[in-house]
Design a protein around this motif. Structure first.
Motif, mmCIF file in Angstrom:
data_model
loop_
_atom_site.group_PDB
_atom_site.id
_atom_site.type_symbol
_atom_site.label_atom_id
_atom_site.label_comp_id
_atom_site.label_asym_id
_atom_site.label_seq_id
_atom_site.Cartn_x
_atom_site.Cartn_y
_atom_site.Cartn_z
ATOM 1 N N ALA A 649 0.763 -1.192 -0.022
ATOM 2 C CA ALA A 649 0.099 0.018 -0.100
ATOM 3 C C ALA A 649 0.860 1.138 -0.032
ATOM 4 O O ALA A 649 2.140 1.124 0.677
ATOM 5 C CB ALA A 649 -0.887 -0.079 1.173
ATOM 6 N N TRP A 650 0.517 2.358 -0.814
ATOM 7 C CA TRP A 650 1.408 3.537 -0.817
ATOM 8 C C TRP A 650 0.307 4.779 -1.103
ATOM 9 O O TRP A 650 -0.871 4.405 -1.643
ATOM 10 C CB TRP A 650 2.518 3.588 -1.693
ATOM 11 C CG TRP A 650 2.008 3.041 -3.146
ATOM 12 C CD1 TRP A 650 1.595 4.228 -4.104
ATOM 13 C CD2 TRP A 650 2.106 2.026 -3.957
ATOM 14 N NE1 TRP A 650 1.518 3.687 -5.246
ATOM 15 C CE2 TRP A 650 1.578 2.190 -5.335
ATOM 16 C CE3 TRP A 650 2.361 0.601 -3.629
ATOM 17 C CZ2 TRP A 650 1.617 1.285 -6.287
ATOM 18 C CZ3 TRP A 650 2.156 -0.318 -4.673
ATOM 19 C CH2 TRP A 650 1.932 -0.058 -5.684
ATOM 20 N N PRO A 659 -4.840 13.013 -2.505
ATOM 21 C CA PRO A 659 -3.916 11.922 -2.797
ATOM 22 C C PRO A 659 -4.755 11.022 -3.171
ATOM 23 O O PRO A 659 -6.079 10.870 -3.345
ATOM 24 C CB PRO A 659 -3.284 11.603 -1.361
ATOM 25 C CG PRO A 659 -4.326 12.150 -0.279
ATOM 26 C CD PRO A 659 -5.044 13.413 -0.917
ATOM 27 N N VAL A 660 -3.965 9.809 -3.671
ATOM 28 C CA VAL A 660 -4.554 8.610 -4.035
ATOM 29 C C VAL A 660 -4.183 7.277 -3.519
ATOM 30 O O VAL A 660 -2.773 7.295 -3.290
ATOM 31 C CB VAL A 660 -4.434 8.432 -5.669
ATOM 32 C CG1 VAL A 660 -5.163 6.822 -6.087
ATOM 33 C CG2 VAL A 660 -5.271 9.033 -6.394
ATOM 34 N N LEU A 661 -4.782 6.538 -2.496
ATOM 35 C CA LEU A 661 -4.292 5.542 -1.549
ATOM 36 C C LEU A 661 -4.349 4.174 -2.816
ATOM 37 O O LEU A 661 -5.438 4.146 -3.447
ATOM 38 C CB LEU A 661 -5.262 5.246 -0.541
ATOM 39 C CG LEU A 661 -4.894 3.828 0.211
ATOM 40 C CD1 LEU A 661 -3.631 3.853 0.867
ATOM 41 C CD2 LEU A 661 -6.078 3.712 1.075
ATOM 42 N N VAL A 662 -3.411 3.610 -2.688
ATOM 43 C CA VAL A 662 -3.344 2.333 -3.645
ATOM 44 C C VAL A 662 -2.953 1.227 -2.703
ATOM 45 O O VAL A 662 -2.132 1.135 -1.942
ATOM 46 C CB VAL A 662 -2.012 2.548 -4.663
ATOM 47 C CG1 VAL A 662 -1.895 1.225 -5.477
ATOM 48 C CG2 VAL A 662 -2.266 3.818 -5.440
ATOM 49 N N VAL A 663 -3.694 0.174 -3.028
ATOM 50 C CA VAL A 663 -3.628 -1.200 -1.909
ATOM 51 C C VAL A 663 -3.729 -2.360 -2.966
ATOM 52 O O VAL A 663 -4.644 -2.534 -3.692
ATOM 53 C CB VAL A 663 -4.785 -1.177 -0.904
ATOM 54 C CG1 VAL A 663 -4.539 -2.424 -0.163
ATOM 55 C CG2 VAL A 663 -5.155 0.048 -0.018
ATOM 56 N N CYS A 664 -2.482 -3.141 -2.804
ATOM 57 C CA CYS A 664 -2.738 -4.431 -3.669
ATOM 58 C C CYS A 664 -2.574 -5.628 -2.957
ATOM 59 O O CYS A 664 -1.761 -5.619 -1.802
ATOM 60 C CB CYS A 664 -1.239 -4.149 -4.613
ATOM 61 S SG CYS A 664 -0.923 -2.594 -5.264
ATOM 62 N N ASN A 665 -3.442 -6.511 -3.200
ATOM 63 C CA ASN A 665 -3.386 -7.952 -2.855
ATOM 64 C C ASN A 665 -2.897 -8.844 -3.608
ATOM 65 O O ASN A 665 -3.833 -8.983 -4.610
ATOM 66 C CB ASN A 665 -4.836 -8.026 -2.154
ATOM 67 C CG ASN A 665 -4.838 -9.746 -1.544
ATOM 68 O OD1 ASN A 665 -3.883 -10.342 -1.429
ATOM 69 N ND2 ASN A 665 -5.889 -10.082 -1.080
ATOM 70 N N MET A 666 -1.834 -9.295 -3.609
ATOM 71 C CA MET A 666 -1.404 -10.036 -4.569
ATOM 72 C C MET A 666 -1.664 -11.530 -4.575
ATOM 73 O O MET A 666 -0.682 -12.388 -5.103
ATOM 74 C CB MET A 666 0.282 -9.825 -5.081
ATOM 75 C CG MET A 666 0.466 -8.616 -5.692
ATOM 76 S SD MET A 666 -0.469 -7.888 -7.092
ATOM 77 C CE MET A 666 0.230 -6.370 -7.392
ATOM 78 N N THR A 667 -2.500 -11.906 -3.806
ATOM 79 C CA THR A 667 -2.769 -13.437 -3.536
ATOM 80 C C THR A 667 -4.198 -13.583 -3.854
ATOM 81 O O THR A 667 -5.003 -12.665 -3.836
ATOM 82 C CB THR A 667 -2.381 -13.896 -2.037
ATOM 83 O OG1 THR A 667 -3.559 -13.343 -1.392
ATOM 84 C CG2 THR A 667 -1.073 -13.609 -1.660
#
Length: 737
Positions: A649-650, A659-667
């Protein structure tokens, strides 16, 4: 009809025998006008003519014809005119008469300043000086030819207009510059031509295409073509006035890379190619609808071999005849600009093929390339390497770049194979390369050329961009030359592409052990102005399609690709996607086929295409995603250490915008109740969820947004509790963003 007076005309210069044998290196010393008291002697060499007459122009009465006397059966004719009188030649061929001005009656064609600048590699208008220029001289229409061949013994222009007979139009050598010139009257645009060259030992070379031809005939034919000099009428003033802000470091630069021939074939013709007019009607609206800011065309400069994809270029100044005329290409660029779409061209100054009709041993010597194979032969592509140490070669290459940027209003050049130019030992084993003057592996001459190129473009085309395909850790590729850099606008981030694609190709079960493959690119993300490329190189040579690199069943592969694209669009750096990637093309790219358009009948492919369209829209409309791309102030990690869950997340940020919050779940495991720190309280609206049902995802999400809680987390005073969808990326922004 009056017989021509030949007083003194029987005395022939000693070099005449060479002319008659096709060996003359100074045809103007023999042919044309030569003063002889009250008369001028006129000599004309017309092999295979049945008769030649002089048409003498008189100021106050009708022209008069005089017979020229045949003084040698091989075709040398002599006659006289009153001193200074204007004249034309009337040549009787087997079945017709041709009336024309004498090519050898014209004086020097190129000015001394032009010649000086050409020898220094500093001429800024090579495309208007060298090659074949349709023009008028002294009121006479014709074509001026000029070619650099300093080591040749004789150079002639050959073409349909002289039945490809090298004896007919030998050229004049301008010794100081090594440039040969001649003006051939009464020919014009559309004429096919080449140069016939005798080397220094009078050996005939293969007929050569013009290195600076502005047009060429359709491959596999290899002749150059005299281009139409009519200026194109541009309608892109609005685009050009705003171009700098459209493609600078703070702009949302999103590029669709295209191989024109295989993008789409004409209906029912698997070997056909769309021409520029058809591409205006199909490619432009397609790319605009997807929201890309630019298209990047793989090389459209003339090249002999389709299988090189254009990267083995011989016509560095000519748009390929495969797609239409130069004017039609200009119209295509104009239409792109009117549609709000920029045009970048792949351009190859690193090497060229060794085809006999091309640049190889052009005048019988290694003129464009190095003599020593350790410097002049490229082992990867079996091509020849330009000799960047020669002023004329640097000028030739920079002139090509300026031609595309100025003549055709192209918005930028992506310079191919820069890494191969920077290192003398590139793809070479020990003993197969020559060190520089300091004993090092750096190619100092190529470095100087690249800096000179970028300085020249910055001066003359300041709103254009220059992009380096550079795959090493060479420092300062996109830094100004004044600061010790190479001066490019952008650099392709090949390391990011390699690391992140490798991560995404791993089974999600093992991604926790390879967390650094995602993280590493952020350590150097702001060291250059980067473009993140998912280019044609990633879908050829057995690598498989992007979708095939994603592990799992069909659903997981498409979910993984959607997550990867959203990760890329949120990562610092401009974006580039090769055609077909926008709808998850299922197989490797094949240059002799076309994209798998049938895939758009399937929901998964349409879902990926819709996502790419939405990503481009969000990228363009949310400044936090692009405005501070070139500075670390535009990026802040929130979560970079949750390797067990493969979650990242960043924040993407820019001054004075949400801002834009970016959250990645790579599973593929949904993660409910996942707390993430945020800098602002209130409602965080969901901008994107790659698992949405509209994209053919599972529909797991947060109902459009989430309220931030007054609970500290990850160093921020507030936090959101999110449901992280499987193999998905979320974008959120505070209410009002």
């Amino acid at each position: 009809m009056n017989a021509a007076r030949t007083d003194g005309a029987d005395i022939l210069p000693p070099e005449t025998e060479d002319l008659l044998q096709g060996l003359s290196s100074d045809p103007f010393a023999i042919l044309g006008r030569h003063p002889a008291g009250r008369n001028d002697i006129i000599r004309a060499f017309c092999p295979d003519a049945r008769a030649v007459r002089l048409v003498v122009i008189r100021p106050r009465s009708a022209p008069v014809e005089r017979v020229m006397r045949l003084v040698d059966e091989r075709g040398l004719y002599v006659g006289t005119v009153p001193a200074g009188a204007r004249y034309r030649l009337k040549i009787g061929w087997a079945d017709t008469w041709e009336e024309t001005e004498d090519p050898y009656s014209f004086g020097l064609l190129l000015g001394d300043l032009d010649l000086h600048l050409l020898t220094q590699g500093r001429h800024q208008d090579i495309d208007r000086v060298m090659g074949a220029q349709a023009m008028e001289i002294d009121g006479v229409a014709g074509v001026r030819f000029a070619v650099w061949a300093p080591n040749a013994y004789r150079v002639s222009v050959i073409g349909d207009f002289n039945v490809w007979d090298g004896r007919r139009h030998p050229m004049r050598l301008r010794h100081a510059a090594g440039i040969w010139e001649v003006f051939i009257p009464r020919i014009g645009p559309g004429e096919r031509y080449k140069y016939e060259i005798l080397d220094a030992n009078r050996r005939l070379q293969p007929p050569k295409a013009d290195p600076i031809a502005l047009s060429a005939e359709m491959p596999p034919a290899t002749a150059s073509v005299v281009a139409d000099p009519t200026p194109f009428v541009w309608n892109d003033d609005a685009w050009m006035a705003t171009r700098q802000e459209r493609q600078g470091p703070s702009a949302p630069l999103s590029i669709y890379e295209v191989h024109l021939a295989s993008w789409r074939r004409p209906d029912g013709d698997p070997q056909g190619t769309l021409h520029w007019g058809q591409l205006e009607q199909t490619l432009i609206p397609y790319v605009v609808d997807l929201g890309f800011s630019h298209i990047e065309l793989m090389p459209i400069m003339e090249h002999p071999f389709d299988g090189s994809w254009g990267y083995q270029t011989l016509g560095l100044y000519a748009p390929s005849a495969r797609f239409g005329t130069p004017a039609q290409f200009a119209h295509f660029v104009d239409e792109c600009h009117r549609a709000g779409l920029g045009v970048i061209l792949d351009w190859v100054p690193a090497h060229f093929p060794a085809d006999a009709h091309g640049l190889a041993r052009f005048d019988g010597t290694c003129l464009y390339e190095h003599e020593d194979k350790r410097e002049g032969f490229h082992p990867d592509w079996h091509t020849l390497i330009y000799n960047f140490g020669r002023h004329e070669i640097r000028g030739f290459l920079i002139g090509s770049a300026l031609t595309w940027l100025r003549r055709y209003h192209v918005d930028g050049l992506r310079v191919d194979a820069v890494a191969s130019m920077l290192y003398r030992d590139y793809s070479r084993a020990e003993g197969e390369w020559i060190a520089n003057v300091h004993g090092g592996r750096e190619n100092l001459e190529a470095i100087a050329f690249l800096r000179d190129l970028n300085l020249t473009v910055a001066e003359l085309c300041p709103t254009a961009i220059m992009v380096a395909e550079e795959s090493t850790a060479w420092p300062g590729v996109s830094q100004p030359v004044a600061d010790g850099g190479l001066g490019f606008s952008y650099k392709w981030n090949m390391g990011w592409m390699h690391d992140t694609l490798q991560y995404m190709s791993r089974d999600p079960l093992w991604r926790r052990y390879h967390h650094s493959e995602i993280m590493f690119g952020l350590y150097y993300a702001f060291s250059e102005h980067f473009i993140l490329p998912l280019s044609h190189d990633e879908v050829v040579h057995g690598k498989g399609a992007l979708i095939a690199r994603m592990p799992g069943d069909e659903w997981r592969r498409h979910a993984g690709l959607r997550a990867y694209y959203a990760f890329m669009w949120a990562h610092p750096g401009k974006k580039l996607l090769f055609m077909g990637g926008e709808f998850a093309q299922p197989h490797e790219w094949q240059s002799d086929g076309q994209l798998a358009w049938y895939m758009l009948d399937y929901p998964f492919a349409r879902g990926v295409q819709m996502l790419v369209r939405d990503l481009n829209r969000l990228y363009a409309t949310h400044p936090a995603l692009h405005r501070a791309d070139a500075t670390y102030h535009g990026f802040a990690w929130i979560i970079g250490d949750d390797s067990d869950n493969a979650v990242f997340a960043w924040l993407r940020m820019a001054p004075d915008v949400p801002p834009v919050l970016v959250v990645c779940n790579m599973t593929p495991v949904p993660r409910p109740d996942y707390r993430i720190g945020v800098p602002w309280a209130g409602w965080w609206r969901e901008l994107l969820n790659t698992d949405a049902q509209d994209y053919e995802g599972s529909g797991v999400g947060n109902g459009g947004g989430v309220m931030a809680q007054d609970q500290r987390s990850h160093g921020y005073p507030h936090s959101c509790v999110l449901t992280l969808p499987p193999l998905a990326v979320l974008y959120l922004t505070p209410e009002g963003g």
